[in-house]
Scaffold this active site. Structure first.
Site, mmCIF file in Angstrom:
data_model
loop_
_atom_site.group_PDB
_atom_site.id
_atom_site.type_symbol
_atom_site.label_atom_id
_atom_site.label_comp_id
_atom_site.label_asym_id
_atom_site.label_seq_id
_atom_site.Cartn_x
_atom_site.Cartn_y
_atom_site.Cartn_z
ATOM 1 N N LYS A 101 0.811 -1.226 0.000
ATOM 2 C CA LYS A 101 0.000 0.000 0.000
ATOM 3 C C LYS A 101 0.844 1.276 0.000
ATOM 4 O O LYS A 101 0.446 2.291 -0.542
ATOM 5 C CB LYS A 101 -0.948 0.011 1.202
ATOM 6 C CG LYS A 101 -2.161 -0.889 0.988
ATOM 7 C CD LYS A 101 -3.268 -0.565 1.968
ATOM 8 C CE LYS A 101 -4.520 -1.380 1.679
ATOM 9 N NZ LYS A 101 -4.341 -2.814 2.044
ATOM 10 N N GLU A 123 -10.325 7.450 4.093
ATOM 11 C CA GLU A 123 -11.015 6.588 5.043
ATOM 12 C C GLU A 123 -10.178 5.326 5.203
ATOM 13 O O GLU A 123 -9.301 5.041 4.398
ATOM 14 C CB GLU A 123 -12.410 6.206 4.530
ATOM 15 C CG GLU A 123 -12.417 5.145 3.436
ATOM 16 C CD GLU A 123 -11.921 5.658 2.103
ATOM 17 O OE1 GLU A 123 -12.084 6.865 1.840
ATOM 18 O OE2 GLU A 123 -11.340 4.874 1.332
ATOM 19 N N SER A 388 1.527 -9.711 -1.018
ATOM 20 C CA SER A 388 1.221 -8.290 -0.876
ATOM 21 C C SER A 388 1.624 -7.696 0.471
ATOM 22 O O SER A 388 1.893 -6.506 0.568
ATOM 23 C CB SER A 388 -0.269 -8.049 -1.133
ATOM 24 O OG SER A 388 -1.060 -8.903 -0.329
HETATM 25 C C1 LIG Z 1 -5.137 -3.865 1.627
HETATM 26 C C2 LIG Z 1 -4.423 -5.110 1.337
HETATM 27 C C3 LIG Z 1 -4.790 -5.948 0.262
HETATM 28 C C4 LIG Z 1 -5.972 -5.673 -0.609
HETATM 29 O O1 LIG Z 1 -5.911 -4.523 -1.380
HETATM 30 P P1 LIG Z 1 -5.764 -4.550 -2.960
HETATM 31 O O2 LIG Z 1 -6.060 -3.163 -3.361
HETATM 32 O O3 LIG Z 1 -6.718 -5.558 -3.511
HETATM 33 O O4 LIG Z 1 -4.351 -4.943 -3.249
HETATM 34 C C5 LIG Z 1 -4.039 -7.078 0.010
HETATM 35 N N1 LIG Z 1 -2.975 -7.404 0.784
HETATM 36 C C6 LIG Z 1 -2.598 -6.637 1.829
HETATM 37 C C7 LIG Z 1 -1.422 -7.066 2.642
HETATM 38 C C8 LIG Z 1 -3.306 -5.475 2.145
HETATM 39 O O5 LIG Z 1 -2.927 -4.720 3.193
#
Ligand SMILES: *Cc1c(COP(=O)(O)O)cnc(C)c1O
Length: 405
Positions: A101, A123, A388
């Site tokens: 993010k 938000e 992610s």
């Molecule tokens: C917020 C988040 C997601 C989901 O958000 P996307 O916009 O779909 O990528 C996925 N993995 C993690 C670790 C997150 O914090």
């Protein structure tokens, strides 16, 4: 329209069109007043963000502050357990603050600085986006107002503390169910009042144009790095790329590096407890076309056309829609979208922890679970998954609800 190989030459320049449409998805469905603010951001994006000064400053930040490039790891023990397919992960868990993010928050906050804004507004639901944006705001010396439902504030105490330590103002929203939907409405209302001095920073490839495009472009660093690293590491492209899809920003980031290649691409949505409405958040699989929060996409709606209640064990994936570009890529058949349920997710969480020494976020565990399934189906080749984020934020929840496996 079905995609052909020529469609993806220069894909990032062709999509979206100048009104923010990916095929029939996307656009900007907001009040005339908010549209003025969107136009200002769009214009700034195209002049500022394409300037060499902005690009070189963002490059320096990526390297010196975020710690990029993040590596790709070959999962040797996990691969061996499930056959001959070689599994790899792109390590966004090692990006500063522990998830992908920050890639778009640093871009959005740098844009705010160049536009002369003093404040960023957003938000947050689970608090992940709020923490990433508070991090970026602290770095650039911007004020940061994060709107959060009262129920979520109680549930997500550690992230609320992080935001406050980083200097953000966490504003409690007490309307309605006091969760994410009300927080979105409150943040938009605040932005309407303050758009001369502030910029709204969305948390994924969602919302009215230009946000889905901007967030994708800021996240594309993930795909650009991953493609080059994978080829350097193995001498070839992966056979498949996999990412989890909530709003879809980490997925668009890694996918954008491979859309023009002969690579199978898979987006993984949360099936939660099952296919009944309310038990999952698999909007692309079970949703219908509609408009909410300022954009046209595929979404889960109740009988009144309002956003339906959704559920996932991963709080970062429980949103009733996905970005318009995912709806488009599904409609033309370029990306396949499939689902993974809670149980499969928790199994993958422990597999990656035990076999590889990497504790993944529950969100990312959806991609890992799907990669394992795909490997067994493929029999040979390679799969690159987007990890992610890291799972530290999820450990208490897992122990409490699932115990140690
Ligand atoms: C917020 C988040 C997601 C989901 O958000 P996307 O916009 O779909 O990528 C996925 N993995 C993690 C670790 C997150 O914090």
């Amino acid at each position: 329209m079905k995609y052909n190989e020529f469609e993806f030459d220069n894909y990032m320049k062709k999509y979206p069109d100048e009104n923010g449409f990916y095929g029939r998805f996307g656009g900007s469905y907001v009040t005339p007043e908010l549209q003025n603010a969107m136009n200002e951001i769009t214009q700034a994006y195209f002049t500022i963000c394409k300037s060499s000064k902005f690009i070189s400053e963002l490059r320096r930040i990526r390297k010196d502050f975020q710690g990029r490039p993040t590596p790709i790891s070959h999962l040797e023990r996990l691969s061996a357990k499930y056959g001959n397919v070689q599994l790899y992960v792109k390590r966004e868990d090692l990006n500063h603050s522990g998830a992908h993010k920050l890639n778009h928050c640093m871009g959005e906050a740098l844009l705010a600085k160049y536009m002369g804004k003093k404040k960023v507004i957003a938000e947050t639901g689970a608090g992940q986006h709020g923490v990433a944006l508070a991090t970026a705001a602290a770095y650039f010396g911007l004020e940061c107002d994060i709107y959060m439902g009262a129920v979520d504030i109680k549930k997500q105490a550690p992230n609320v503390a992080r935001m406050k330590i980083l200097g953000a103002r966490v504003i409690e929203v007490t309307e309605g169910l006091q969760t994410l939907k009300e927080a979105v409405d409150a943040a938009f209302a605040a932005y309407c009042r303050e758009y001369k001095d502030a910029i709204y920073c969305i948390g994924s490839v969602l919302g009215p144009h230009p946000f889905p495009m901007m967030v994708r472009d800021f996240q594309s660093v993930v795909g650009i790095e991953a493609r080059e690293q994978f080829v350097n590491m193995t001498g070839e492209l992966p056979d498949a790329v996999v990412a989890c899809v909530g709003g879809g920003s980490n997925a668009m980031g890694i996918f954008s590096g491979f859309l023009n290649d002969p690579v199978e691409i898979y987006g993984v949505e949360p099936l939660g407890k099952g296919p009944k409405l309310g038990d999952h958040a698999a909007s692309l699989k079970y949703g219908t076309e509609g408009i909410m929060h300022g954009f046209n996409s595929i979404m889960l709606m109740d009988e009144n056309g309002e956003p339906a209640p959704v559920y996932s064990v991963a709080s970062g994936l429980d949103y009733p829609s996905s970005g318009p570009e995912h709806a488009f890529l599904q409609s033309i058949g370029r990306v396949k979208y499939d689902v993974i349920n809670d149980e499969e997710t928790i199994d993958a969480f422990f597999e990656l922890s035990r076999l590889e020494g990497i504790i993944p976020a529950i969100e990312s565990s959806h991609a890992v679970a799907y990669g394992i399934k795909l490997a067994q189906k493929m029999g040979k080749g390679s799969v690159l998954m987007c990890l992610s984020g890291r799972g530290d934020k999820d450990m208490d929840y897992i122990i409490e609800n699932y115990g140690i496996r």
